[in-house]
Motif scaffolding. Structure first.
Motif, PDB file in Angstrom:
ATOM      1  N   UNK A 104      41.717  36.830 100.148  1.00  0.00           N
ATOM      2  CA  UNK A 104      40.782  35.789  99.731  1.00  0.00           C
ATOM      3  C   UNK A 104      41.525  34.482  99.463  1.00  0.00           C
ATOM      4  N   UNK A 105      42.713  34.570  98.889  1.00  0.00           N
ATOM      5  CA  UNK A 105      43.501  33.372  98.630  1.00  0.00           C
ATOM      6  C   UNK A 105      43.829  32.644  99.932  1.00  0.00           C
ATOM      7  N   UNK A 106      44.104  33.407 100.987  1.00  0.00           N
ATOM      8  CA  UNK A 106      44.353  32.785 102.289  1.00  0.00           C
ATOM      9  C   UNK A 106      43.099  32.134 102.833  1.00  0.00           C
ATOM     10  N   UNK A 107      41.963  32.835 102.732  1.00  0.00           N
ATOM     11  CA  UNK A 107      40.701  32.253 103.192  1.00  0.00           C
ATOM     12  C   UNK A 107      40.428  30.933 102.485  1.00  0.00           C
ATOM     13  N   UNK A 108      40.579  30.938 101.162  1.00  0.00           N
ATOM     14  CA  UNK A 108      40.260  29.741 100.387  1.00  0.00           C
ATOM     15  C   UNK A 108      41.245  28.603 100.646  1.00  0.00           C
ATOM     16  N   UNK A 132      31.774  35.729 113.816  1.00  0.00           N
ATOM     17  CA  UNK A 132      31.611  37.186 113.728  1.00  0.00           C
ATOM     18  C   UNK A 132      32.931  37.824 113.298  1.00  0.00           C
ATOM     19  N   UNK A 133      33.973  37.636 114.116  1.00  0.00           N
ATOM     20  CA  UNK A 133      35.270  38.228 113.763  1.00  0.00           C
ATOM     21  C   UNK A 133      35.935  37.450 112.633  1.00  0.00           C
ATOM     22  N   UNK A 134      35.691  36.155 112.556  1.00  0.00           N
ATOM     23  CA  UNK A 134      36.227  35.356 111.469  1.00  0.00           C
ATOM     24  C   UNK A 134      35.496  35.562 110.163  1.00  0.00           C
ATOM     25  N   UNK A 135      34.348  36.226 110.230  1.00  0.00           N
ATOM     26  CA  UNK A 135      33.562  36.614 109.053  1.00  0.00           C
ATOM     27  C   UNK A 135      33.295  35.407 108.151  1.00  0.00           C
ATOM     28  N   UNK A 281      32.977  38.759 100.552  1.00  0.00           N
ATOM     29  CA  UNK A 281      33.121  40.210 100.334  1.00  0.00           C
ATOM     30  C   UNK A 281      34.480  40.575  99.750  1.00  0.00           C
ATOM     31  N   UNK A 282      35.481  39.717  99.948  1.00  0.00           N
ATOM     32  CA  UNK A 282      36.796  39.996  99.379  1.00  0.00           C
ATOM     33  C   UNK A 282      36.819  39.805  97.868  1.00  0.00           C
ATOM     34  N   UNK A 328      24.485  35.377 108.756  1.00  0.00           N
ATOM     35  CA  UNK A 328      25.055  36.074 107.602  1.00  0.00           C
ATOM     36  C   UNK A 328      26.093  37.066 108.113  1.00  0.00           C
ATOM     37  N   UNK A 329      27.377  36.779 107.894  1.00  0.00           N
ATOM     38  CA  UNK A 329      28.416  37.694 108.385  1.00  0.00           C
ATOM     39  C   UNK A 329      28.505  38.958 107.543  1.00  0.00           C
ATOM     40  N   UNK A 330      29.324  39.875 108.009  1.00  0.00           N
ATOM     41  CA  UNK A 330      29.374  41.201 107.408  1.00  0.00           C
ATOM     42  C   UNK A 330      29.849  41.141 105.960  1.00  0.00           C
TER      43      UNK A 330
END
Length: 368
Positions: A104-108, A132-135, A281-282, A328-330
């Motif tokens: 999550x830290x990387x995503x943010x 989709x794959x990038x969620x 989701x993380x 809405x991704x997974x």
């Protein structure tokens, strides 16, 4: 470099030993035996949550329990072999929480993470790779431009075409704080015309709502609504729409509580506006997910005293305007509020090469 698969035969599958690895544990201390079973579980839970012994003792004695017994039980629980086993499993859980927290830290770290993109003309390949794959959620603003529904759907149109038909709606949602979990108990069958009149004349409220749970789109009488749908997102198969569509209709003020779905979907806003709030989701460990796919947290009125971990969650937000289509991704947690009388259409008719079947092992702890 290639790797040979490992055959799972009786010779290489680790099994539980038939004899204990250590001598049998000592008998459980008397203080633990003297506590009622529910209080014994309460002590274990609160120590696993790292609550202070002082605060626990205060709560227990205020409930009429013997102070000496309580104090001894809090001290002795750490030596209990069952509790020590729970501590070991807790370490495994904490490792998983740290893994998703780091991801999550990387995503943010993405400068655009906090903004839900609104885009047009996204190609199929980019959509699959980036969303989709990038969620990551996205709003497509061009999908519904040719939909007849955009110029036709209204409460009056719904009443005129389908008013004689029965639907299952949720009524009395304001009487139950767990209205979504208890949706079957709140189900009420009524004519479409009667429900339209209720929505139009009842003002802003969360008390009544026609949701996807009715599954009216599976009924041939409502198939004309599908004829009002035009172009679809690039990863959808229009031939499957009749098997994977849902209709939403309700007044301003309707709410969908914080939860996550078990698949990906699209949601097109046709009439009115809806506010969507999201949590990654993380960040599931921050949302106190103790029952199914639901969180007890209300993102519109967060209670940081009761749910302190929520302070670390980053909440994303977007308002869907008429004609907007949300992807809405997974696994993304979301809470939805209707800002105006609203009619929406959601669908999951993904093409065969885009997997949309997933499984979750959901908790059933309840009000812990």
């Amino acid at each position: 470099m290639s790797f040979m698969p490992v055959s799972r035969t009786a010779a290489n599958v680790r099994t539980m030993p038939l004899a204990p690895l250590k001598p049998p544990p000592r008998p459980r201390p008397a203080a633990l035996l003297d506590l009622p079973p529910d209080w014994l579980g309460w002590v274990a839970d609160n120590r696993l949550w790292n609550c202070s012994p002082e605060s626990m003792l205060e709560t227990m004695t205020a409930s009429g329990l013997n102070p000496s017994t309580c104090s001894a039980a809090i001290e002795q629980i750490e030596q209990d072999p069952v509790f020590q086993a729970a501590r070991r499993h807790q370490q495994l859980l904490r490792k998983l929480e740290s893994v998703v927290g780091n991801l999550q830290q990387l995503w943010q770290g993405d400068p655009g993470y906090g903004v839900i993109e609104k885009r047009r003309g996204v190609s199929r390949d980019e959509f699959i790779a980036r969303y989709v794959r990038g969620c990551r959620p996205v709003v497509l603003t061009d999908i519904a431009e040719d939909w007849p529904a955009m110029g036709r759907w209204s409460p009056a149109d719904l009443r005129e075409r389908f008013g004689h038909l029965d639907v299952d709606v949720q009524v009395g949602r304001n009487t139950d704080t767990l209205f979504e979990q208890h949706k079957k108990k709140l189900r009420q069958r009524m004519k479409v015309a009667a429900f339209v009149d209720l929505v139009v004349g009842g003002g802003a409220t969360n008390d009544h709502y026609l949701t996807a749970n009715d599954e009216m789109m599976r009924r041939p009488e409502f198939l004309p609504l599908l004829q009002d749908i035009g172009r679809m997102p690039p990863i959808c198969d229009p031939a499957l729409l009749h098997t994977a569509a849902s209709f939403w209709f309700g007044p301003a003020g309707t709410r969908t509580p914080l939860h996550h779905d078990t698949l990906m979907l699209f949601h097109t806003q046709v009439v009115g506006r809806k506010r969507w709030r999201f949590v990654s989701p993380l960040q599931t460990p921050l949302l106190y997910n103790r029952m199914g796919v639901y969180s007890p947290i209300d993102l519109d009125a967060p209670d940081f005293h009761r749910y302190p971990l929520l302070r670390d969650a980053q909440v994303l937000e977007v308002v869907l305007e008429p004609g907007d289509t949300l992807f809405l991704p997974l696994g993304w947690w979301h809470q939805v509020s209707s800002l105006e009388l609203s009619m929406s259409f959601s669908y999951t008719n993904f093409a065969a090469d885009v997997p949309n079947q997933f499984s979750y092992v959901n908790p059933s702890i309840g009000n812990w």
